[in-house]
Design an enzyme around this catalytic site. Structure first.
Site, PDB file in Angstrom:
ATOM      1  N   TYR A  18      42.412  36.855  32.800  1.00 37.77           N
ATOM      2  CA  TYR A  18      43.225  36.561  34.417  1.00 37.77           C
ATOM      3  C   TYR A  18      43.924  37.936  34.821  1.00 37.77           C
ATOM      4  CZ  TYR A  18      43.052  31.620  33.927  1.00 37.77           C
ATOM      5  OH  TYR A  18      42.657  30.441  33.713  1.00 37.77           O
ATOM      6  N   ARG A  43      49.418  16.601  35.767  1.00 32.79           N
ATOM      7  CA  ARG A  43      49.201  15.642  37.074  1.00 32.79           C
ATOM      8  C   ARG A  43      48.426  14.373  36.877  1.00 32.79           C
ATOM      9  NH1 ARG A  43      46.202  20.527  40.093  1.00 32.79           N
ATOM     10  NH2 ARG A  43      45.309  20.673  38.158  1.00 32.79           N
ATOM     11  N   ARG A  56      57.330  17.144  39.633  1.00 31.12           N
ATOM     12  CA  ARG A  56      56.838  18.633  40.285  1.00 31.12           C
ATOM     13  C   ARG A  56      56.958  18.707  41.666  1.00 31.12           C
ATOM     14  NH1 ARG A  56      52.996  21.545  38.858  1.00 31.12           N
ATOM     15  NH2 ARG A  56      53.841  22.347  40.642  1.00 31.12           N
ATOM     16  N   ARG A  97      46.592  19.116  27.864  1.00 28.57           N
ATOM     17  CA  ARG A  97      46.958  18.772  28.946  1.00 28.57           C
ATOM     18  C   ARG A  97      47.350  17.447  29.044  1.00 28.57           C
ATOM     19  NH1 ARG A  97      44.868  22.490  33.141  1.00 28.57           N
ATOM     20  NH2 ARG A  97      45.483  24.451  32.040  1.00 28.57           N
ATOM     21  N   ASP A 118      52.846  27.433  30.123  1.00 21.11           N
ATOM     22  CA  ASP A 118      51.477  27.803  30.512  1.00 21.11           C
ATOM     23  C   ASP A 118      51.208  29.252  29.829  1.00 21.11           C
ATOM     24  OD1 ASP A 118      49.409  27.083  32.853  1.00 21.11           O
ATOM     25  OD2 ASP A 118      49.503  29.471  32.656  1.00 21.11           O
TER      26      ASP A 118
HETATM   27  O1  CP3 Z   1      48.463  20.624  27.217  1.00 25.45           O
HETATM   28  C1  CP3 Z   1      49.767  20.642  27.578  1.00 25.45           C
HETATM   29  O2  CP3 Z   1      49.990  19.409  28.122  1.00 25.45           O
HETATM   30  C2  CP3 Z   1      50.450  21.655  27.780  1.00 25.45           C
HETATM   31  C3  CP3 Z   1      50.560  22.309  28.879  1.00 25.45           C
HETATM   32  C4  CP3 Z   1      49.480  23.456  29.304  1.00 25.45           C
HETATM   33  C5  CP3 Z   1      49.465  24.035  30.787  1.00 25.45           C
HETATM   34  N1  CP3 Z   1      48.886  24.944  30.560  1.00 25.45           N
HETATM   35  C6  CP3 Z   1      50.385  23.346  31.661  1.00 25.45           C
HETATM   36  C7  CP3 Z   1      49.752  23.294  33.180  1.00 25.45           C
HETATM   37  C8  CP3 Z   1      48.975  24.196  28.454  1.00 25.45           C
HETATM   38  C9  CP3 Z   1      48.656  24.160  27.156  1.00 25.45           C
HETATM   39  C10 CP3 Z   1      48.231  25.197  29.304  1.00 25.45           C
HETATM   40  C11 CP3 Z   1      47.461  26.429  28.876  1.00 25.45           C
HETATM   41  C12 CP3 Z   1      46.550  27.083  29.992  1.00 25.45           C
HETATM   42  N2  CP3 Z   1      47.012  27.429  31.209  1.00 25.45           N
HETATM   43  C13 CP3 Z   1      45.293  27.599  29.694  1.00 25.45           C
HETATM   44  C14 CP3 Z   1      44.455  27.144  28.330  1.00 25.45           C
HETATM   45  C15 CP3 Z   1      44.132  25.792  28.277  1.00 25.45           C
HETATM   46  C16 CP3 Z   1      42.821  25.342  28.998  1.00 25.45           C
HETATM   47  O3  CP3 Z   1      43.170  24.466  29.818  1.00 25.45           O
HETATM   48  O4  CP3 Z   1      42.017  25.840  28.954  1.00 25.45           O
HETATM   49  C17 CP3 Z   1      44.853  28.154  30.873  1.00 25.45           C
HETATM   50  C18 CP3 Z   1      43.498  28.651  30.829  1.00 25.45           C
HETATM   51  C19 CP3 Z   1      45.731  28.176  31.581  1.00 25.45           C
HETATM   52  C20 CP3 Z   1      45.783  28.851  33.080  1.00 25.45           C
HETATM   53  C21 CP3 Z   1      46.124  27.676  34.137  1.00 25.45           C
HETATM   54  N3  CP3 Z   1      47.380  27.076  34.493  1.00 25.45           N
HETATM   55  C22 CP3 Z   1      45.002  26.933  34.930  1.00 25.45           C
HETATM   56  C23 CP3 Z   1      43.589  27.170  34.678  1.00 25.45           C
HETATM   57  C24 CP3 Z   1      45.749  25.882  35.674  1.00 25.45           C
HETATM   58  C25 CP3 Z   1      45.003  24.809  36.591  1.00 25.45           C
HETATM   59  C26 CP3 Z   1      45.127  25.325  37.924  1.00 25.45           C
HETATM   60  C27 CP3 Z   1      45.222  24.029  38.991  1.00 25.45           C
HETATM   61  O5  CP3 Z   1      46.084  23.923  39.506  1.00 25.45           O
HETATM   62  O6  CP3 Z   1      44.030  23.360  38.864  1.00 25.45           O
HETATM   63  C28 CP3 Z   1      47.096  26.023  35.297  1.00 25.45           C
HETATM   64  C29 CP3 Z   1      48.287  25.385  35.906  1.00 25.45           C
HETATM   65  C30 CP3 Z   1      48.790  24.448  34.939  1.00 25.45           C
HETATM   66  N4  CP3 Z   1      49.160  24.631  33.702  1.00 25.45           N
HETATM   67  C31 CP3 Z   1      48.893  23.196  34.989  1.00 25.45           C
HETATM   68  C32 CP3 Z   1      49.508  22.503  34.201  1.00 25.45           C
HETATM   69  C33 CP3 Z   1      50.130  21.084  33.985  1.00 25.45           C
HETATM   70  C34 CP3 Z   1      48.854  22.343  36.613  1.00 25.45           C
HETATM   71  C35 CP3 Z   1      50.076  22.813  37.426  1.00 25.45           C
HETATM   72  C36 CP3 Z   1      50.217  21.480  38.483  1.00 25.45           C
HETATM   73  O7  CP3 Z   1      50.748  20.364  38.339  1.00 25.45           O
HETATM   74  O8  CP3 Z   1      50.173  21.999  39.879  1.00 25.45           O
END
Ligand code: CP3
Length: 349
Positions: free
Chosen positions: A154, A34, A43, A30, A79
């Site tokens: 999910y 954000r 975004r 990540r 994602d």
């Molecule tokens: O690591 C990186 O920088 C690459 C980007 C990445 C994202 N999601 C971008 C993202 C990666 C590798 C993921 C994988 C992902 N997505 C996982 C496995 C990794 C982990 O964190 O355990 C999981 C479980 C998800 C599912 C998911 N997508 C979650 C739990 C969330 C967060 C929800 C929130 O808003 O709190 C997302 C959204 C997400 N994926 C964001 C990003 C940058 C946030 C979106 C935003 O900016 O609003």
């Protein structure tokens, strides 16, 4: 398939391939997102999933943390649910909630209706990888996918879940339905990674973020065979593969049996202990507690030095190499300046 580029001077690729790098490589799960003002600005006018299906935006957001922090690897901005949409599943990523599935998967009929991933549906991901490989120069690009269990959670729950009740109820109570679901999701995970590999990613990471909710016995019976198929199928690509989960202290040995050469460790387990649980010769990635970065630079640098020391003990205990990372993703309130300073510190140690 593109010919994969050789990046002989990349410490990340050396460590991930089980060789000895000339210094400890550093990148962050990540790292895009954000915590960065330039990300929030982009975004503001694009929804999360729309951004994931726009090759130019994916490219720009992936590059942002590389430019700013000088990390040793880029991770594709995407994602884990992107290939599910590519397989025709109706879902959205809701701000501050996470993935939400319009019609959760609960029955045999629901499972039978899951379509295979159509690579055309994720063409922007493939385009972004091509653009990134050209733009990144000597910095390797990590592709990724969700592991079948975390995707299943999910889909069955319909969204994020604390206890994964319905998922585990299906796993324990309807094992044939479970097996069919996991088989379909394993194909989707493999397909999504093959798209990224064909477009030229230098390494891959599989996120089984929620595997730590399972006992070792249940992980072995209901999950490991499917995750093993992911790594066995992709081994031929010849790129380093990482397997990561959270809360996996009891599962590290089994996760390493799944076949990846790198295992990601969260902050709960010392790297030196992890080294004795995984297969000999496995490289370890991790594992600074992401919350430490919220406690100020003095604390962050002390903990970082301790993780580097722990990594040295892990290598002495048989790990092939240590890749510095957090134990999970960067938290949104993290000061990006601390991340930049941390990269410089790790590179200097
Ligand atoms: O690591 C990186 O920088 C690459 C980007 C990445 C994202 N999601 C971008 C993202 C990666 C590798 C993921 C994988 C992902 N997505 C996982 C496995 C990794 C982990 O964190 O355990 C999981 C479980 C998800 C599912 C998911 N997508 C979650 C739990 C969330 C967060 C929800 C929130 O808003 O709190 C997302 C959204 C997400 N994926 C964001 C990003 C940058 C946030 C979106 C935003 O900016 O609003």
């Amino acid at each position: 398939m593109n010919t994969r580029r050789e990046l002989p001077s990349s410490p990340y690729l050396a460590a991930a391939a089980g060789r000895t790098p000339n210094r400890v490589p550093v990148w962050f799960m990540r790292q895009a997102g954000r915590s960065l003002p330039e990300y929030r600005q982009l975004r503001a006018t694009h929804k999360m999933l729309d951004a994931c299906f726009d090759a130019e935006l994916v490219t720009e957001i992936t590059l942002q943390p590389v430019r700013r922090h000088q990390v040793d690897a880029a991770i594709l901005f995407s994602d884990i649910v992107v290939p599910l949409r590519g397989a025709g599943i109706d879902l959205d990523i809701v701000p501050d909630v996470g993935p939400v599935i319009a019609h959760p998967i609960r029955t045999d009929a629901d499972v039978a209706a899951i379509k295979p991933l159509d690579p055309q549906q994720v063409a922007p991901v493939s385009d972004a990888v091509s653009l990134l490989v050209a733009a990144l120069g000597e910095v390797p690009l990590i592709g990724f996918a969700g592991a079948p269990f975390t995707l299943a959670s999910y889909l069955v729950e319909g969204g994020p879940s604390k206890n994964h009740e319905r998922t585990k109820a299906m796993m324990f109570g309807a094992p044939q339905t479970w097996h069919a679901l996991m088989t379909a999701l394993t194909d989707i995970t493999i397909g999504f990674l093959q798209v990224q590999l064909a477009a030229g990613v230098d390494a891959i990471q599989v996120f089984d973020s929620w595997a730590g909710t399972l006992s070792l016995r249940d992980y072995r019976t209901h999950v490991l065979p499917h995750s093993s198929r992911v790594f066995a199928t992709l081994a031929d690509a010849g790129v380093p593969m990482t397997h990561f989960g959270v809360g996996t202290a009891e599962l590290l040995g089994a996760m390493s049996e799944a076949g990846a050469g790198v295992v990601g460790v969260d902050w709960r387990t010392a790297l030196a202990d992890a080294a004795t649980r995984v297969r000999p010769g496995t490289a370890l990635q991790g594992n600074l507690d992401p919350v430490v970065l919220l406690a100020g630079w003095e604390v962050a640098q002390q903990h970082t030095r301790a993780v580097i020391e722990d990594g040295r003990r892990a290598v002495a205990a048989g790990a092939a190499a240590h890749i510095f990372n957090l134990g999970h993703g960067v938290l949104p309130p993290t000061d990006p300046g601390i991340i930049t300073d941390l990269v410089a510190l790790v590179k200097s140690l």
